[in-house]
Design an enzyme around this catalytic site. Structure first.
Site, PDB file in Angstrom:
ATOM      1  CB  ALA A  40      42.714  40.934  52.050  1.00 59.17           C
ATOM      2  CE  LYS A  98      48.821  47.512  41.759  1.00 60.11           C
ATOM      3  NZ  LYS A  98      47.877  46.138  41.447  1.00 60.11           N
ATOM      4  CG  ASP A 114      45.687  44.330  37.965  1.00 57.61           C
ATOM      5  OD1 ASP A 114      44.738  44.455  39.171  1.00 57.61           O
ATOM      6  OD2 ASP A 114      46.727  43.596  38.308  1.00 57.61           O
TER       7      ASP A 114
HETATM    8  N1  LIG Z   1      50.293  44.555  46.563  1.00 54.80           N
HETATM    9  C1  LIG Z   1      50.075  43.494  45.552  1.00 54.80           C
HETATM   10  O1  LIG Z   1      50.910  42.715  45.423  1.00 54.80           O
HETATM   11  C2  LIG Z   1      48.972  43.347  44.777  1.00 54.80           C
HETATM   12  C3  LIG Z   1      48.823  42.237  43.933  1.00 54.80           C
HETATM   13  C4  LIG Z   1      47.663  42.129  43.594  1.00 54.80           C
HETATM   14  C5  LIG Z   1      46.542  42.894  43.534  1.00 54.80           C
HETATM   15  N2  LIG Z   1      46.792  44.011  44.434  1.00 54.80           N
HETATM   16  C6  LIG Z   1      45.589  44.984  44.462  1.00 54.80           C
HETATM   17  O2  LIG Z   1      44.800  44.494  45.543  1.00 54.80           O
HETATM   18  C7  LIG Z   1      43.247  44.956  45.245  1.00 54.80           C
HETATM   19  C8  LIG Z   1      42.653  43.495  45.455  1.00 54.80           C
HETATM   20  O3  LIG Z   1      43.353  42.531  44.651  1.00 54.80           O
HETATM   21  P1  LIG Z   1      43.095  40.976  44.739  1.00 54.80           P
HETATM   22  O4  LIG Z   1      43.762  40.177  43.650  1.00 54.80           O
HETATM   23  O5  LIG Z   1      43.273  40.552  46.174  1.00 54.80           O
HETATM   24  O6  LIG Z   1      41.612  40.958  44.692  1.00 54.80           O
HETATM   25  P2  LIG Z   1      40.379  39.738  44.967  1.00 54.80           P
HETATM   26  O7  LIG Z   1      40.894  38.512  45.146  1.00 54.80           O
HETATM   27  O8  LIG Z   1      39.589  39.816  43.747  1.00 54.80           O
HETATM   28  O9  LIG Z   1      39.926  40.383  46.078  1.00 54.80           O
HETATM   29  C9  LIG Z   1      39.209  41.311  46.290  1.00 54.80           C
HETATM   30  C10 LIG Z   1      38.123  41.405  47.304  1.00 54.80           C
HETATM   31  O10 LIG Z   1      37.607  42.451  47.361  1.00 54.80           O
HETATM   32  C11 LIG Z   1      36.351  42.254  48.043  1.00 54.80           C
HETATM   33  N3  LIG Z   1      35.094  43.117  47.123  1.00 54.80           N
HETATM   34  C12 LIG Z   1      34.121  44.219  47.792  1.00 54.80           C
HETATM   35  N4  LIG Z   1      33.648  44.424  46.870  1.00 54.80           N
HETATM   36  C13 LIG Z   1      33.801  43.636  45.575  1.00 54.80           C
HETATM   37  C14 LIG Z   1      33.239  43.586  44.468  1.00 54.80           C
HETATM   38  N5  LIG Z   1      32.151  44.298  43.954  1.00 54.80           N
HETATM   39  N6  LIG Z   1      33.617  42.624  43.425  1.00 54.80           N
HETATM   40  C15 LIG Z   1      34.456  42.007  43.853  1.00 54.80           C
HETATM   41  N7  LIG Z   1      35.266  42.058  45.007  1.00 54.80           N
HETATM   42  C16 LIG Z   1      34.826  42.690  45.920  1.00 54.80           C
HETATM   43  C17 LIG Z   1      35.813  40.989  48.067  1.00 54.80           C
HETATM   44  O11 LIG Z   1      35.841  40.491  49.388  1.00 54.80           O
HETATM   45  P3  LIG Z   1      34.457  40.064  50.130  1.00 54.80           P
HETATM   46  O12 LIG Z   1      33.878  39.319  49.381  1.00 54.80           O
HETATM   47  O13 LIG Z   1      35.071  39.681  51.405  1.00 54.80           O
HETATM   48  O14 LIG Z   1      33.833  41.650  50.336  1.00 54.80           O
HETATM   49  C18 LIG Z   1      37.101  40.215  47.472  1.00 54.80           C
HETATM   50  O15 LIG Z   1      37.396  38.990  47.983  1.00 54.80           O
HETATM   51  C19 LIG Z   1      43.431  45.362  43.924  1.00 54.80           C
HETATM   52  O16 LIG Z   1      43.362  46.805  44.128  1.00 54.80           O
HETATM   53  C20 LIG Z   1      44.904  44.953  43.346  1.00 54.80           C
HETATM   54  O17 LIG Z   1      45.208  45.854  42.303  1.00 54.80           O
HETATM   55  C21 LIG Z   1      47.883  44.238  44.973  1.00 54.80           C
END
Ligand SMILES: NC(=O)c1ccc[n+]([C@@H]2O[C@H](COP(=O)([O-])OP(=O)(O)OC[C@H]3O[C@@H](n4cnc5c(N)ncnc54)[C@H](OP(=O)(O)O)[C@@H]3O)[C@@H](O)[C@H]2O)c1
Length: 342
Positions: free
Chosen positions: A32, A113, A194
């Protein structure tokens, strides 16, 4: 035929092109943050609000990215009437409910995704978007990168002849951390959803939906797949092999092999800045732009679709998203990986 007629009919914009597109960000996670950064490169994008499960995280994210409205719940973002489109960047297990929340609040949605945990969720999300007249797109950012635009053009122009085989891998050795979403079954963790989704989507982009899917995998101590190999066969004979891992380093390259040549995509194949194209001789390198962190190309596509009155992107249509979800389901069934609630 109906699709052709619809495609040629003039479309009413879903948003007034004369004003900025107002984004809300649902998540304060790693990606994000990258996405918020990427939006600063998109001329007519305005990030209006961020939502988190906690006020403090929302505030910290807001401070970092200069976002004034910070919500301590995902629901509060849905209630903000000033938001046009929401970026859903939560863990996999939440994509379904979060996307429905925002669609039902009449927002357009760009969802990370993998779009959903399974094809049944994906179908409901797509049907809801259609019923509400909202744009919905899976954030399959690779497809919008200039290198992928070039790759599609080379294949469509038959530069490597008929595509016979696609091979691609994506894998790294992550530390085993049961609390991290990669390893957490309840968050939809595992290699296939993932990172395996990238080679699977590449095969889908080039060859369509497979006729047959065979998979072998290894389930680790936390219950998710730590590595998996998916073999797909397609109508007319082409084959694709997708390898994915979260506890094993893999080359992370891809190769599209045709009857007259081949396209090699360097690591990391989901975000390349060049292609090696060989047609009857040594490979010729084709350099392509890759600006910023690459995530803004998909946001520009969302803007383009909204202004053109398109509820789906022709580059990442919902039919492809649903076909990819079906393929992932078929592969997952063979390694007997079931997520809670399925
Ligand atoms: N496009 C890309 O390049 C790319 C790369 C990696 C990942 N992704 C995708 O993006 C998504 C997020 O990945 P990320 O690496 O950003 O993950 P991350 O750093 O773990 O962040 C996920 C966020 O979701 C929120 N969240 C809400 N409910 C949650 C729960 N039950 N447990 C944990 N977090 C929760 C949290 O924010 P709050 O605490 O603020 O609620 C957390 O910071 C995934 O679907 C992943 O596949 C995309």
């Amino acid at each position: 035929m109906l699709q052709c007629l619809l495609a040629s009919a003039p479309m009413t914009p879903l948003l007034d092109p004369a004003r900025p597109v107002r984004w809300g960000i649902a998540s304060t996670g790693r990606v994000a943050g990258y996405f918020a950064e990427a939006l600063t490169r998109v001329a007519d994008a305005e990030v209006v609000a961020v939502a988190s499960r906690a006020q403090q995280s929302a505030d910290q994210f807001g401070d970092r990215h200069g976002i004034s409205r910070r919500y301590p719940s995902y629901e509060a973002l849905a209630d903000d009437a000033d938001i046009d489109v929401v970026y859903v960047g939560t863990p996999h297990s939440r994509h379904y409910a979060d996307t429905l929340l925002y669609l039902e609040a009449d927002k357009h949605v760009l969802c990370e995704k993998p779009f959903a945990l399974n094809q049944s969720q994906a179908a409901t999300m797509c049907e809801t978007a259609r019923a509400r007249g909202r744009l919905l797109m899976e954030a399959m950012w690779s497809r919008f990168l200039p290198a992928y635009v070039e790759l599609r053009k080379l294949v469509a122009e038959h530069r490597i002849g008929d595509v016979r085989m696609v091979t691609a891998s994506f894998g790294f050795r992550a530390p085993l951390d049961p609390s991290h979403r990669l390893f957490a079954l309840e968050l939809g963790g595992g290699a296939l959803l993932d990172v395996g989704i990238y080679p699977v989507q590449l095969a889908a982009m080039v060859l369509g939906e497979p006729d047959h899917v065979a998979a072998v995998g290894e389930i680790g101590t936390t219950g998710v797949d730590e590595q998996i190999v998916v073999v797909m066969t397609f109508s007319g004979g082409p084959i694709a092999v997708a390898e994915a891992a979260i506890r094993t380093n893999l080359p992370c390259t891809a190769r599209i092999s045709g009857t007259d040549g081949a396209i090699e995509v360097p690591a990391f194949h989901h975000c390349p800045s060049f292609l090696d194209v060989s047609v009857g001789g040594p490979p010729a390198r084709v350099d392509l732009p890759f600006d910023g962190n690459g995530l803004h190309y998909q946001a520009e596509e969302v803007h383009r679709c909204l202004h053109a009155g398109l509820q789906e992107s022709p580059v990442m249509p919902l039919s492809d998203t649903r076909a990819i979800a079906r393929t992932l389901d078929r592969a997952r069934a063979q390694i007997e990986l079931v997520y809670p609630g399925e």
